[in-house]
Design an enzyme around this catalytic site. Structure first.
Site, PDB file in Angstrom:
ATOM      1  N   SER A   1       0.804  -1.228   0.000  1.00 38.94           N
ATOM      2  CA  SER A   1       0.000   0.000   0.000  1.00 38.94           C
ATOM      3  C   SER A   1       0.837   1.279   0.000  1.00 38.94           C
ATOM      4  CB  SER A   1      -0.942   0.008   1.203  1.00 38.94           C
ATOM      5  OG  SER A   1      -0.215   0.161   2.402  1.00 38.94           O
TER       6      SER A   1
ATOM      7  N   LYS B   1       0.534   4.746   6.837  1.00 35.44           N
ATOM      8  CA  LYS B   1       0.000   5.595   5.770  1.00 35.44           C
ATOM      9  C   LYS B   1       0.645   6.976   5.848  1.00 35.44           C
ATOM     10  CE  LYS B   1      -2.907   2.247   4.815  1.00 35.44           C
ATOM     11  NZ  LYS B   1      -2.803   1.421   3.593  1.00 35.44           N
TER      12      LYS B   1
END
Length: 306
Positions: free
Chosen positions: A169, A210
């Site tokens: 990701s 993230k």
């Protein structure tokens, strides 16, 4: 135990009251030994006096026998027989008495073999130096291990820790298997900034990593063409691997709370992030730390840039 004065006796009694049970027991043993020694001395003196008396009696009997005249033979024989019987009985009693005395002396000597200390005072037993050293070493080791455990806990909880990336990701910035150092200390004194790479919990034993896009109080929206708007203005950034295809819940403009952050993965089309309801906006108190350093692979070792 004798005392020279009432003052000394009083001092001794005060001292004796302060003694422990073991010390009082030892003092009584010393007194008992002293009494046995005195009894042995008295018995020795009595025995010496008895021997002297017997020798004097024998000499007196010999003198009287030489001066006395002979009586008739029958009387002498009767007297001699009587004296012989009495002497045998006396010798028998003497032997029994002497055996009893010898037995008692042997018992007293056995007890007196222990050294008598008339000046007994409280003395602490000295510990074996080797035993003391072993105890000190064990205590030092336990303290050392305890300090190490406490330091490790403090470092992992408040300073930082190592973590491993699992998934794609955050490509092309981070890759599956990268080892990172997470700074947990900085965010205790300042808020996360835009484009920081943060770690936060997703569910039990699962953590996400993230990038921060929206800050508290800002409005965030992702247009159908993949453009990110912050407070209605286009966000200029180059971290996205490709154009965003799905806007998710960010398709409509939304305002972040006072301590909320909007996050996206750099691999925008292969990331579970704030666009999806199960992740949502991230509260500051849930942020574990900031990824600041790549530890491995060694060829890519170094600081992570914004």
């Amino acid at each position: 135990m004798a005392f020279d004065s009432e003052e000394k006796k009083s001092d001794f009694e005060s001292w004796a009251e302060a003694m422990t049970y073991e010390e009082e027991k030892e003092l009584k043993r010393q007194e008992k030994l002293q009494q046995k020694q005195e009894r042995l001395a008295e018995k020795a003196a009595k025995k010496a006096a008895k021997n002297n008396t017997a020798e004097a009696s024998d000499k007196t009997g010999e003198t009287e026998g030489g001066e006395a005249k002979a009586e008739d033979s029958k009387s002498d024989e009767t007297k001699t027989e009587t004296e012989s019987v009495n002497k045998e009985a006396s010798e028998g009693d003497g032997e029994k008495t002497e055996e009893a005395e010898n037995s008692e002396e042997t018992s007293d000597k056995t007890d007196a073999d222990e050294e008598y200390n008339p000046d007994y005072i409280k003395v602490k037993k000295k510990k074996d130096p080797n035993e003391v050293n072993i105890v000190k070493e064990l205590l030092s080791l336990i303290i050392y291990i305890g300090i190490v455990i406490i330091l490790c806990y403090l470092i992992i909880t408040y300073v930082g820790q190592r973590t491993t990336v699992n998934g794609r990701s955050m490509e092309n910035t981070l890759h599956d298997g990268d080892n990172l150092w997470i700074d947990k200390f900085t965010y205790h004194f300042k808020d996360p900034e835009r484009f920081d790479i943060i770690v936060f919990p997703y569910e039990d034993d699962v953590y996400y990593i993230k990038r921060v896009i929206g800050l508290p109080g800002e409005t965030v929206q992702i247009l159908p063409d993949g453009t990110i708007l912050i407070n209605g203005k286009r966000l200029v950034e180059s971290y996205g691997k490709e154009i965003i295809l799905e806007s998710g819940t960010a398709a409509e403009e939304r305002t972040l709370g006072e301590d909320e952050f909007f996050v996206l993965g750099d691999n925008r089309n292969d990331s579970r992030d704030s666009r999806w309801a199960d992740v949502g906006d991230i509260n500051k108190e849930d942020i574990i730390g900031k990824a600041v350093l790549r530890l491995s692979p060694i060829k890519q070792f170094g600081k992570l840039d914004k």
